[in-house]
Design a protein around this motif. Structure first.
Motif, mmCIF file in Angstrom:
data_model
loop_
_atom_site.group_PDB
_atom_site.id
_atom_site.type_symbol
_atom_site.label_atom_id
_atom_site.label_comp_id
_atom_site.label_asym_id
_atom_site.label_seq_id
_atom_site.Cartn_x
_atom_site.Cartn_y
_atom_site.Cartn_z
ATOM 1 N N VAL A 140 0.882 -1.137 -0.026
ATOM 2 C CA VAL A 140 0.001 -0.135 0.074
ATOM 3 C C VAL A 140 0.744 1.149 -0.063
ATOM 4 C CG1 VAL A 140 -1.757 1.273 1.206
ATOM 5 C CG2 VAL A 140 -1.891 -1.228 1.313
ATOM 6 N N THR A 141 0.688 2.172 -0.832
ATOM 7 C CA THR A 141 1.539 3.540 -1.227
ATOM 8 C C THR A 141 0.706 4.716 -0.962
ATOM 9 O OG1 THR A 141 1.017 3.206 -3.498
ATOM 10 C CG2 THR A 141 2.897 2.313 -2.927
ATOM 11 N N ALA A 142 -0.786 4.602 -0.727
ATOM 12 C CA ALA A 142 -1.457 5.678 -0.473
ATOM 13 C C ALA A 142 -2.814 5.311 0.082
ATOM 14 C CB ALA A 142 -1.526 6.447 -1.476
ATOM 15 N N GLY A 143 -3.528 6.193 0.986
ATOM 16 C CA GLY A 143 -4.835 5.589 1.312
ATOM 17 C C GLY A 143 -4.727 5.095 2.794
ATOM 18 N N LYS A 144 -5.836 4.745 3.359
ATOM 19 C CA LYS A 144 -5.902 4.223 4.846
ATOM 20 C C LYS A 144 -6.371 2.794 4.731
ATOM 21 C CE LYS A 144 -7.722 8.637 6.434
ATOM 22 N NZ LYS A 144 -8.793 9.373 7.185
ATOM 23 N N THR A 145 -5.401 2.154 5.089
ATOM 24 C CA THR A 145 -5.638 0.501 5.417
ATOM 25 C C THR A 145 -4.871 0.194 6.714
ATOM 26 O OG1 THR A 145 -3.393 -0.066 4.214
ATOM 27 C CG2 THR A 145 -5.463 0.091 2.824
ATOM 28 N N GLU A 146 -5.353 -0.878 7.087
ATOM 29 C CA GLU A 146 -4.881 -1.452 8.519
ATOM 30 C C GLU A 146 -3.457 -1.816 8.456
ATOM 31 O OE1 GLU A 146 -8.266 -3.810 10.912
ATOM 32 O OE2 GLU A 146 -7.111 -5.268 9.604
ATOM 33 N N ARG A 147 -3.001 -2.269 7.334
ATOM 34 C CA ARG A 147 -1.343 -2.545 7.138
ATOM 35 C C ARG A 147 -0.867 -1.910 6.020
ATOM 36 N NH1 ARG A 147 -2.894 -8.024 7.847
ATOM 37 N NH2 ARG A 147 -1.563 -8.475 6.302
ATOM 38 N N GLN A 148 0.424 -1.763 5.753
ATOM 39 C CA GLN A 148 1.131 -1.525 4.541
ATOM 40 C C GLN A 148 1.454 -2.422 3.440
ATOM 41 O OE1 GLN A 148 4.131 1.268 6.151
ATOM 42 N NE2 GLN A 148 2.857 3.171 5.539
ATOM 43 N N GLU A 149 1.501 -3.706 3.978
ATOM 44 C CA GLU A 149 1.633 -4.703 3.197
ATOM 45 C C GLU A 149 0.881 -5.754 3.577
ATOM 46 O OE1 GLU A 149 5.757 -7.515 1.903
ATOM 47 O OE2 GLU A 149 5.968 -5.416 2.836
ATOM 48 N N TYR A 150 0.318 -6.583 2.357
ATOM 49 C CA TYR A 150 -0.169 -7.474 2.647
ATOM 50 C C TYR A 150 0.086 -8.970 1.593
ATOM 51 C CZ TYR A 150 -3.971 -4.781 4.661
ATOM 52 O OH TYR A 150 -4.647 -3.723 5.474
ATOM 53 N N GLN A 151 0.029 -9.959 2.273
ATOM 54 C CA GLN A 151 0.454 -11.291 1.254
ATOM 55 C C GLN A 151 -0.944 -11.896 0.876
ATOM 56 O OE1 GLN A 151 3.471 -12.520 0.763
ATOM 57 N NE2 GLN A 151 4.380 -10.730 2.176
ATOM 58 N N LEU A 152 -1.000 -12.242 -0.405
ATOM 59 C CA LEU A 152 -2.104 -12.830 -1.068
ATOM 60 C C LEU A 152 -2.185 -14.258 -0.907
ATOM 61 C CD1 LEU A 152 -2.551 -10.327 -3.928
ATOM 62 C CD2 LEU A 152 -3.409 -10.032 -1.756
ATOM 63 N N ALA A 153 -2.573 -14.817 0.097
ATOM 64 C CA ALA A 153 -2.425 -16.195 0.519
ATOM 65 C C ALA A 153 -3.821 -17.087 -0.121
ATOM 66 C CB ALA A 153 -1.842 -16.324 2.006
ATOM 67 N N LYS A 154 -4.676 -16.483 -0.351
ATOM 68 C CA LYS A 154 -5.796 -17.209 -0.586
ATOM 69 C C LYS A 154 -6.261 -17.231 -1.780
ATOM 70 C CE LYS A 154 -7.851 -16.015 4.084
ATOM 71 N NZ LYS A 154 -8.790 -15.142 4.648
#
Length: 235
Positions: A140-154
């Motif tokens: 994530v480079t801009a905006g509001k999220t819980e974290r800045q990085e997410y693994q797409l595991a599903k």
């Protein structure tokens, strides 16, 4: 034992307030800092003149902090010197740089495709192998999220504010469901959720399902993020 490479590596660079770009590491000493003579100049007063560098020693890449004022982090941890591995995230101030290996692919065989593009286009009979060998991450480079990085595991990764979303949006006006990233046999596709006003990939509107490529920039619901693939690490 150090992991060695025989080809140059590259960097996926995301400077705060700017778009992402990919840069090849074309020399054995590659510098990052505020001054214009750096290989990656960053116009930011929180960045030292010569802040950090990436050095190549016998085909192994290392990150070195050049005694900067505010320090350099690797995968969220401050470092003075550390070996770089594929998909490592370098953080300098509010700026992020992803290290990507460009090691040559092994000889083609039924169980090991010759290149990454081939891996992404495998047949359904090889879907289990594709899922095991091609992972993906969203930064994530801009905006509001819980974290800045997410693994797409599903197999299905929802972008939205609802509980259980793979990429959790925050903020008063964040939609419960904004978009969906699906993984089918190592091929990642993104599609907008019903009612989503706008989903952009690399600045172009997406109305149906669209394949994602390494380095694609996704924009939805006021959030910008970069999608990148993570090849398997050598053992």
């Amino acid at each position: 034992m150090a992991h060695t490479l025989t080809e140059s590596a590259r960097l996926l660079v995301k400077l705060q307030g700017q778009g992402s770009r990919t840069i090849d590491i074309a020399r054995d000493a590659f510098t990052i800092g505020r001054k214009a003579d750096n290989d990656i100049p960053i116009d930011d007063h929180t960045v030292s003149g010569h802040h950090a560098r990436i050095v190549k020693i016998q085909s192994v890449y290392f990150l070195e902090d050049l005694k900067s004022t505010n320090g350099t982090s690797l995968n969220g941890k401050p470092v003075e010197r550390a070996q770089l591995r594929d998909a490592d995230v370098i953080t300098i101030g509010q700026h992020r740089i992803i290290f990507q290996e460009s090691a040559p692919a092994p000889a083609a065989s039924p169980s090991m495709p010759a290149d990454l593009d081939h891996t992404m286009a495998i047949s359904s009979s090889d879907s289990r192998a594709g899922l095991a060998t091609v992972a993906a991450t969203v930064l994530v480079t801009a905006g509001k999220t819980e974290r800045q990085e997410y693994q797409l595991a599903k197999p299905s990764n929802l972008i939205g504010s609802q509980e259980g979303a793979a990429i959790r949006l925050t903020g008063w006006f964040a939609p419960k469901s904004a978009a969906l990233i699906s993984n089918r046999g190592g091929v990642y596709n993104i599609s907008p959720s019903q009612g989503t006003k706008k989903l952009l990939v690399n600045g172009k509107a997406v109305s149906g399902q669209q394949p994602l490529k390494n380095g694609d920039v996704i924009e939805v619901a006021g959030v910008a993020m970069t999608f990148y693939l993570t090849p398997p690490k050598a053992r």
